[in-house]
Design a protein around this motif. Sequence first.
Motif, PDB file in Angstrom:
ATOM      1  N   MET A 291       0.933  -1.194  -0.078  1.00  0.00           N
ATOM      2  CA  MET A 291       0.103   0.008   0.011  1.00  0.00           C
ATOM      3  C   MET A 291       0.841   1.342  -0.020  1.00  0.00           C
ATOM      4  O   MET A 291       1.779   1.197   0.939  1.00  0.00           O
ATOM      5  CB  MET A 291      -0.968   0.117   1.194  1.00  0.00           C
ATOM      6  CG  MET A 291      -2.010   1.039   1.144  1.00  0.00           C
ATOM      7  SD  MET A 291      -3.326   0.516   2.363  1.00  0.00           S
ATOM      8  CE  MET A 291      -3.774   2.250   2.401  1.00  0.00           C
ATOM      9  N   GLN A 292       0.514   2.100  -0.787  1.00  0.00           N
ATOM     10  CA  GLN A 292       1.221   3.462  -0.968  1.00  0.00           C
ATOM     11  C   GLN A 292       1.018   4.484   0.036  1.00  0.00           C
ATOM     12  O   GLN A 292      -0.236   4.580   0.467  1.00  0.00           O
ATOM     13  CB  GLN A 292       1.071   4.146  -2.459  1.00  0.00           C
ATOM     14  CG  GLN A 292       1.502   3.294  -3.590  1.00  0.00           C
ATOM     15  CD  GLN A 292       1.293   4.246  -4.991  1.00  0.00           C
ATOM     16  OE1 GLN A 292       0.546   4.831  -4.836  1.00  0.00           O
ATOM     17  NE2 GLN A 292       2.161   3.516  -5.774  1.00  0.00           N
ATOM     18  N   THR A 293       1.839   5.031   0.478  1.00  0.00           N
ATOM     19  CA  THR A 293       1.606   6.258   1.597  1.00  0.00           C
ATOM     20  C   THR A 293       1.099   7.380   0.624  1.00  0.00           C
ATOM     21  O   THR A 293       1.120   7.374  -0.582  1.00  0.00           O
ATOM     22  CB  THR A 293       2.938   6.799   2.114  1.00  0.00           C
ATOM     23  OG1 THR A 293       3.774   7.262   1.202  1.00  0.00           O
ATOM     24  CG2 THR A 293       3.589   5.433   2.981  1.00  0.00           C
ATOM     25  N   LYS A 294       0.603   8.414   1.250  1.00  0.00           N
ATOM     26  CA  LYS A 294       0.066   9.745   0.823  1.00  0.00           C
ATOM     27  C   LYS A 294       0.982  10.456  -0.194  1.00  0.00           C
ATOM     28  O   LYS A 294       0.831  10.715  -1.186  1.00  0.00           O
ATOM     29  CB  LYS A 294      -0.805  10.482   1.739  1.00  0.00           C
ATOM     30  CG  LYS A 294      -1.895   9.893   2.133  1.00  0.00           C
ATOM     31  CD  LYS A 294      -2.792  11.021   3.203  1.00  0.00           C
ATOM     32  CE  LYS A 294      -4.257  10.418   3.406  1.00  0.00           C
ATOM     33  NZ  LYS A 294      -5.037  11.254   4.167  1.00  0.00           N
ATOM     34  N   ALA A 295       2.333  10.284   0.440  1.00  0.00           N
ATOM     35  CA  ALA A 295       3.415  10.966  -0.250  1.00  0.00           C
ATOM     36  C   ALA A 295       3.610  10.495  -1.361  1.00  0.00           C
ATOM     37  O   ALA A 295       4.162  11.105  -2.634  1.00  0.00           O
ATOM     38  CB  ALA A 295       4.478  11.271   0.693  1.00  0.00           C
ATOM     39  N   GLU A 296       3.853   8.999  -1.541  1.00  0.00           N
ATOM     40  CA  GLU A 296       4.058   8.310  -2.601  1.00  0.00           C
ATOM     41  C   GLU A 296       2.897   8.429  -3.863  1.00  0.00           C
ATOM     42  O   GLU A 296       3.359   8.608  -4.806  1.00  0.00           O
ATOM     43  CB  GLU A 296       4.332   6.845  -2.340  1.00  0.00           C
ATOM     44  CG  GLU A 296       5.634   6.303  -1.288  1.00  0.00           C
ATOM     45  CD  GLU A 296       5.355   4.993  -0.803  1.00  0.00           C
ATOM     46  OE1 GLU A 296       6.458   4.511  -0.639  1.00  0.00           O
ATOM     47  OE2 GLU A 296       4.507   4.186  -0.872  1.00  0.00           O
ATOM     48  N   GLU A 297       1.829   8.406  -3.113  1.00  0.00           N
ATOM     49  CA  GLU A 297       0.633   8.427  -4.222  1.00  0.00           C
ATOM     50  C   GLU A 297       0.618  10.138  -4.790  1.00  0.00           C
ATOM     51  O   GLU A 297       0.667  10.102  -5.839  1.00  0.00           O
ATOM     52  CB  GLU A 297      -0.724   8.441  -3.614  1.00  0.00           C
ATOM     53  CG  GLU A 297      -1.749   8.654  -4.514  1.00  0.00           C
ATOM     54  CD  GLU A 297      -2.045   7.297  -5.527  1.00  0.00           C
ATOM     55  OE1 GLU A 297      -2.776   7.645  -6.344  1.00  0.00           O
ATOM     56  OE2 GLU A 297      -1.380   6.389  -5.418  1.00  0.00           O
ATOM     57  N   ARG A 298       1.266  10.934  -3.973  1.00  0.00           N
ATOM     58  CA  ARG A 298       0.996  12.445  -4.513  1.00  0.00           C
ATOM     59  C   ARG A 298       2.235  12.382  -5.633  1.00  0.00           C
ATOM     60  O   ARG A 298       2.029  13.193  -6.630  1.00  0.00           O
ATOM     61  CB  ARG A 298       1.411  13.410  -3.367  1.00  0.00           C
ATOM     62  CG  ARG A 298       1.329  14.792  -3.795  1.00  0.00           C
ATOM     63  CD  ARG A 298       1.731  15.803  -2.779  1.00  0.00           C
ATOM     64  NE  ARG A 298       0.477  15.747  -1.840  1.00  0.00           N
ATOM     65  CZ  ARG A 298       0.478  15.579  -0.666  1.00  0.00           C
ATOM     66  NH1 ARG A 298       1.505  15.428   0.128  1.00  0.00           N
ATOM     67  NH2 ARG A 298      -0.708  15.470   0.067  1.00  0.00           N
ATOM     68  N   ARG A 299       3.480  11.920  -5.284  1.00  0.00           N
ATOM     69  CA  ARG A 299       4.424  11.929  -6.322  1.00  0.00           C
ATOM     70  C   ARG A 299       4.173  11.292  -7.553  1.00  0.00           C
ATOM     71  O   ARG A 299       4.633  11.731  -8.504  1.00  0.00           O
ATOM     72  CB  ARG A 299       5.795  11.219  -5.631  1.00  0.00           C
ATOM     73  CG  ARG A 299       6.922  12.162  -5.289  1.00  0.00           C
ATOM     74  CD  ARG A 299       8.066  11.611  -4.758  1.00  0.00           C
ATOM     75  NE  ARG A 299       7.992  11.572  -3.270  1.00  0.00           N
ATOM     76  CZ  ARG A 299       8.086  10.253  -2.605  1.00  0.00           C
ATOM     77  NH1 ARG A 299       8.012   9.203  -3.005  1.00  0.00           N
ATOM     78  NH2 ARG A 299       7.842  10.666  -1.361  1.00  0.00           N
ATOM     79  N   ARG A 300       3.547  10.111  -7.221  1.00  0.00           N
ATOM     80  CA  ARG A 300       3.112   9.342  -8.429  1.00  0.00           C
ATOM     81  C   ARG A 300       2.082  10.170  -9.437  1.00  0.00           C
ATOM     82  O   ARG A 300       2.141  10.301 -10.746  1.00  0.00           O
ATOM     83  CB  ARG A 300       2.412   8.096  -8.212  1.00  0.00           C
ATOM     84  CG  ARG A 300       2.068   7.086  -9.374  1.00  0.00           C
ATOM     85  CD  ARG A 300       1.423   5.799  -9.021  1.00  0.00           C
ATOM     86  NE  ARG A 300       0.028   6.197  -8.484  1.00  0.00           N
ATOM     87  CZ  ARG A 300      -0.999   6.569  -9.210  1.00  0.00           C
ATOM     88  NH1 ARG A 300      -1.008   6.493 -10.559  1.00  0.00           N
ATOM     89  NH2 ARG A 300      -2.000   6.744  -8.896  1.00  0.00           N
ATOM     90  N   LEU A 301       1.151  10.780  -8.981  1.00  0.00           N
ATOM     91  CA  LEU A 301       0.419  11.555  -9.449  1.00  0.00           C
ATOM     92  C   LEU A 301       0.713  12.701  -9.911  1.00  0.00           C
ATOM     93  O   LEU A 301       0.646  13.326 -11.151  1.00  0.00           O
ATOM     94  CB  LEU A 301      -0.995  12.002  -8.463  1.00  0.00           C
ATOM     95  CG  LEU A 301      -1.856  11.125  -8.128  1.00  0.00           C
ATOM     96  CD1 LEU A 301      -2.908  11.532  -6.973  1.00  0.00           C
ATOM     97  CD2 LEU A 301      -2.365  10.482  -9.264  1.00  0.00           C
TER      98      LEU A 301
END
Length: 120
Positions: A1-11
Amino acid sequence: MQTKAEERRRLQNEVVFVSALRSSIEEREPEIEAVKTKLGALATVWAAIAADSQALLEKLEAATDSESLALFKLRVKTAEEMYRKLQTALEAYKDIVADDSGPVKKAAIASKGIIASSKV
């Protein structure tokens, strides 16, 4: 599961990629329009060829006597001459499209009378 920071970077990376892709497409808009125009012109040529072929087939089927057959042969000869000229023009067009020198070569070919206009 991705953290919010990882998801933000991906987006953010996806946004950058999509923006770059959109910019690239927008830069090529004139080229895309030119290709669409050329394809439209070729579609028109093919439609004319198909119509001529159908007309010749109908004339052949209707040629029942020697006079009709002679007239049909004359029409075929006329069509052959026209399509030889079209062949020459399409070969010149192919050379123009294959050559990136563009307008200079178009003008040279037009001046030789192969095509009527430098707009191809």
